[in-house]
Design a protein around this motif. Structure first.
Motif, PDB file in Angstrom:
ATOM      1  N   ASP A 109      26.937  18.488 -18.913  1.00  0.00           N
ATOM      2  CA  ASP A 109      27.064  19.597 -19.860  1.00  0.00           C
ATOM      3  C   ASP A 109      26.497  19.262 -21.233  1.00  0.00           C
ATOM      4  N   ALA A 110      25.420  18.476 -21.241  1.00  0.00           N
ATOM      5  CA  ALA A 110      24.816  18.085 -22.520  1.00  0.00           C
ATOM      6  C   ALA A 110      23.306  18.258 -22.473  1.00  0.00           C
ATOM      7  N   VAL A 111      22.713  18.377 -23.657  1.00  0.00           N
ATOM      8  CA  VAL A 111      21.267  18.509 -23.809  1.00  0.00           C
ATOM      9  C   VAL A 111      20.815  17.466 -24.822  1.00  0.00           C
ATOM     10  N   TRP A 112      19.601  16.951 -24.633  1.00  0.00           N
ATOM     11  CA  TRP A 112      19.099  15.830 -25.426  1.00  0.00           C
ATOM     12  C   TRP A 112      17.785  16.190 -26.103  1.00  0.00           C
ATOM     13  N   HIS A 113      17.567  15.612 -27.275  1.00  0.00           N
ATOM     14  CA  HIS A 113      16.292  15.766 -27.971  1.00  0.00           C
ATOM     15  C   HIS A 113      15.926  14.416 -28.569  1.00  0.00           C
ATOM     16  N   GLY A 114      14.927  13.783 -28.002  1.00  0.00           N
ATOM     17  CA  GLY A 114      14.541  12.449 -28.455  1.00  0.00           C
ATOM     18  C   GLY A 114      14.234  11.557 -27.274  1.00  0.00           C
ATOM     19  N   PRO A 115      14.385  10.240 -27.434  1.00  0.00           N
ATOM     20  CA  PRO A 115      14.076   9.319 -26.343  1.00  0.00           C
ATOM     21  C   PRO A 115      14.946   9.602 -25.116  1.00  0.00           C
ATOM     22  N   ASN A 116      14.443   9.190 -23.957  1.00  0.00           N
ATOM     23  CA  ASN A 116      15.211   9.336 -22.730  1.00  0.00           C
ATOM     24  C   ASN A 116      16.528   8.565 -22.876  1.00  0.00           C
ATOM     25  N   PRO A 117      17.680   9.243 -22.832  1.00  0.00           N
ATOM     26  CA  PRO A 117      18.948   8.544 -23.055  1.00  0.00           C
ATOM     27  C   PRO A 117      19.266   7.529 -21.966  1.00  0.00           C
ATOM     28  N   VAL A 118      18.851   7.798 -20.751  1.00  0.00           N
ATOM     29  CA  VAL A 118      19.113   6.867 -19.650  1.00  0.00           C
ATOM     30  C   VAL A 118      18.285   5.602 -19.820  1.00  0.00           C
ATOM     31  N   GLU A 119      17.015   5.763 -20.179  1.00  0.00           N
ATOM     32  CA  GLU A 119      16.160   4.601 -20.434  1.00  0.00           C
ATOM     33  C   GLU A 119      16.726   3.763 -21.577  1.00  0.00           C
ATOM     34  N   ALA A 120      17.193   4.424 -22.632  1.00  0.00           N
ATOM     35  CA  ALA A 120      17.734   3.707 -23.791  1.00  0.00           C
ATOM     36  C   ALA A 120      18.934   2.864 -23.394  1.00  0.00           C
ATOM     37  N   LEU A 121      19.805   3.431 -22.571  1.00  0.00           N
ATOM     38  CA  LEU A 121      20.997   2.700 -22.158  1.00  0.00           C
ATOM     39  C   LEU A 121      20.649   1.552 -21.212  1.00  0.00           C
ATOM     40  N   CYS A 122      19.762   1.804 -20.265  1.00  0.00           N
ATOM     41  CA  CYS A 122      19.355   0.759 -19.321  1.00  0.00           C
ATOM     42  C   CYS A 122      18.720  -0.423 -20.051  1.00  0.00           C
TER      43      CYS A 122
END
Length: 227
Positions: free
Chosen positions: A107-120
């Motif tokens: 239930d979220a939307v993102w604007h910017g770097p890939n959040p999954v890539e950033a966390l990994c």
């Protein structure tokens, strides 16, 4: 660092704050900027190269199940009762496997770097049992209330109303087996990790929007239009 090979999408909630919008459809099927919310989660996971994706369903699963299965997502319907975040994750372990997994709210939307890539990229299994993606208030859109966490100089998490949890984490699932309840919150394994100094946070560089109420749709679309 070794990145997760499996991801869990939490998609079982009732979406009651969305009012009439969820009377005929589950919340992950509500569209933001022309895409169902679930696709705003699936996109970053796929782009990050995580192929094994599992989603838990409960409310109006007949709408969401075929949509996800056509996209190669394994679905698990929780019935008769919803199992909450911790119970839902444990229930999905036969499909996710024993290794640390990425979990993501739908239930979220993102604007910017890939959040999954950033966390990994920040995941260090040698010293972490969990790594949560956090965002400061200034880059959190549509969120009502304070944050939940603070970080020390090494990135370890403590409970403090500062940074906001975005609903994305990498987590070891070993501790789930010891919990007797069938339905329980992920906090049941978070708190022992915090106490042991094994739970960390990573601050997201972009913008995040919590689409938790009808007004959040317009807020998210305005965020996506930011330069």
């Amino acid at each position: 660092m070794t990145r997760p090979t499996s991801a869990m999408l939490f998609a079982a909630g009732f979406g009651t704050r969305m009012g009439a919008l969820t009377q005929v459809q589950p919340k992950p099927m509500i569209e933001v900027a022309g895409l169902p919310l679930i696709d705003h989660a699936l996109g970053p996971i796929r782009t990050a190269g995580i192929a094994n994706i599992v989603a838990n369903l409960h409310y109006r699963p007949e709408r969401l199940r075929p949509y996800l299965e056509e996209r190669g997502v394994v679905t698990i319907t929780e019935a008769p009762d919803i199992l909450e975040t911790g119970g839902g994750l444990r229930n999905a372990l036969p499909e996710l496997g024993p290794d640390p997994v990425l979990t993501m709210n739908s239930d979220a939307v993102w604007h910017g770097p890939n959040p999954v890539e950033a966390l990994c990229a920040a995941w260090d299994p040698g010293r972490m049992d969990a790594l949560l993606l956090l965002v400061p208030q200034a880059r959190a859109h549509g969120h009502r209330g304070a944050g939940s966490f603070a970080l020390d100089a090494d990135g370890r998490i403590s409970e403090h109303p500062d940074l906001i949890y975005t609903g994305v984490q990498i987590i070891r699932t070993d501790g789930l087996a010891a919990i007797e309840a069938s339905a329980f919150s992920i906090w049941e394994i978070w708190r022992p990790m915090i106490a042991a100094g094994r739970m960390f946070g990573h601050v997201y560089d972009g913008h995040w929007c919590d689409v938790g109420h009808p007004d959040g749709i317009a807020v998210a679309e305005a965020m996506l239009a930011l330069s």
